[in-house]
Write a protein that holds these residues in place. Structure first.
Motif, mmCIF file in Angstrom:
data_model
loop_
_atom_site.group_PDB
_atom_site.id
_atom_site.type_symbol
_atom_site.label_atom_id
_atom_site.label_comp_id
_atom_site.label_asym_id
_atom_site.label_seq_id
_atom_site.Cartn_x
_atom_site.Cartn_y
_atom_site.Cartn_z
ATOM 1 N N UNK A 96 1.151 -0.972 0.253
ATOM 2 C CA UNK A 96 -0.369 0.374 0.116
ATOM 3 C C UNK A 96 0.718 1.389 -0.202
ATOM 4 N N UNK A 97 0.384 1.759 -1.410
ATOM 5 C CA UNK A 97 1.659 3.569 -1.065
ATOM 6 C C UNK A 97 1.644 4.291 0.025
ATOM 7 N N UNK A 98 -0.210 3.945 0.631
ATOM 8 C CA UNK A 98 -0.069 4.408 1.238
ATOM 9 C C UNK A 98 -0.041 5.029 2.951
ATOM 10 N N UNK A 99 -0.108 3.172 3.176
ATOM 11 C CA UNK A 99 0.234 3.123 5.070
ATOM 12 C C UNK A 99 1.760 2.342 5.411
ATOM 13 N N UNK A 100 2.123 2.243 3.179
ATOM 14 C CA UNK A 100 3.283 1.315 3.513
ATOM 15 C C UNK A 100 2.975 0.021 4.527
ATOM 16 N N UNK A 101 1.842 -0.950 4.684
ATOM 17 C CA UNK A 101 1.769 -2.460 4.825
ATOM 18 C C UNK A 101 2.003 -3.322 3.344
ATOM 19 N N UNK A 102 3.020 -4.251 3.820
ATOM 20 C CA UNK A 102 2.587 -4.923 2.300
ATOM 21 C C UNK A 102 1.843 -6.566 3.291
ATOM 22 N N UNK A 103 1.068 -6.611 2.162
ATOM 23 C CA UNK A 103 0.030 -7.964 2.561
ATOM 24 C C UNK A 103 0.077 -8.835 1.001
ATOM 25 N N UNK A 104 0.407 -10.786 1.738
ATOM 26 C CA UNK A 104 0.564 -11.650 1.395
ATOM 27 C C UNK A 104 -0.738 -11.579 0.233
ATOM 28 N N UNK A 105 -0.487 -12.004 -0.912
ATOM 29 C CA UNK A 105 -1.522 -12.233 -0.923
ATOM 30 C C UNK A 105 -2.662 -13.438 -1.905
ATOM 31 N N UNK A 106 -2.268 -14.549 -1.213
ATOM 32 C CA UNK A 106 -1.859 -16.151 -1.142
ATOM 33 C C UNK A 106 -2.795 -16.700 -2.172
#
Length: 137
Positions: A96-106
């Protein structure tokens, strides 16, 4: 000692310790990948080297995987239950370019990459960037 955490660690041939259980619990509770500095903030009194070694052990035993999402900080996330960290287990990550969180899209696997026959594929890292559902609200 938490028997469920012990079971998860032992299933990956990792000797349960109090610190390993604590780190595993944090990783389970996360819905995004976490960097070593973020983990250190959760364990202010813990030895940084111990936290790093714990992450490395988890990664070597394929309990977690690392993500290089372009932010400059390596992040870590739990592997799904049946993951062996083979190429067919690889999935897309979302930054996310806003909150800088990285999510796994399993659920989104990395497409099969056809390289020339004289090339050898060793790893793939696919990061999609945009706005996550939390920030979009």
């Amino acid at each position: 000692m938490n028997p469920e955490l012990d079971k998860k660690l032992k299933s990956k041939n990792i000797r349960p310790t109090a610190m390993r259980q604590l780190v595993l619990q944090v990783l389970i509770d996360q819905n995004t990948a976490i960097s070593l500095p973020e983990l250190e903030q959760k364990f202010e009194k813990a030895d940084k080297a111990t936290l790093y070694r714990t992450l490395k052990t988890f990664e070597e035993k394929r309990l977690i995987h690392h993500i290089e999402d372009g932010t400059g900080a390596v992040k870590y996330a739990l592997c799904h239950e049946k993951c062996n960290c083979h190429l067919e287990d690889l999935h897309v990550h979302f930054l996310c370019t806003k909150c800088n969180q990285t999510y796994c899209l399993d659920e989104i696997q990395i497409p099969d990459i056809k390289l020339p026959s004289d090339f050898l594929l060793e790893s793939v890292n696919l990061v999609v960037k945009g706005i996550c559902s939390n920030c979009k609200k």
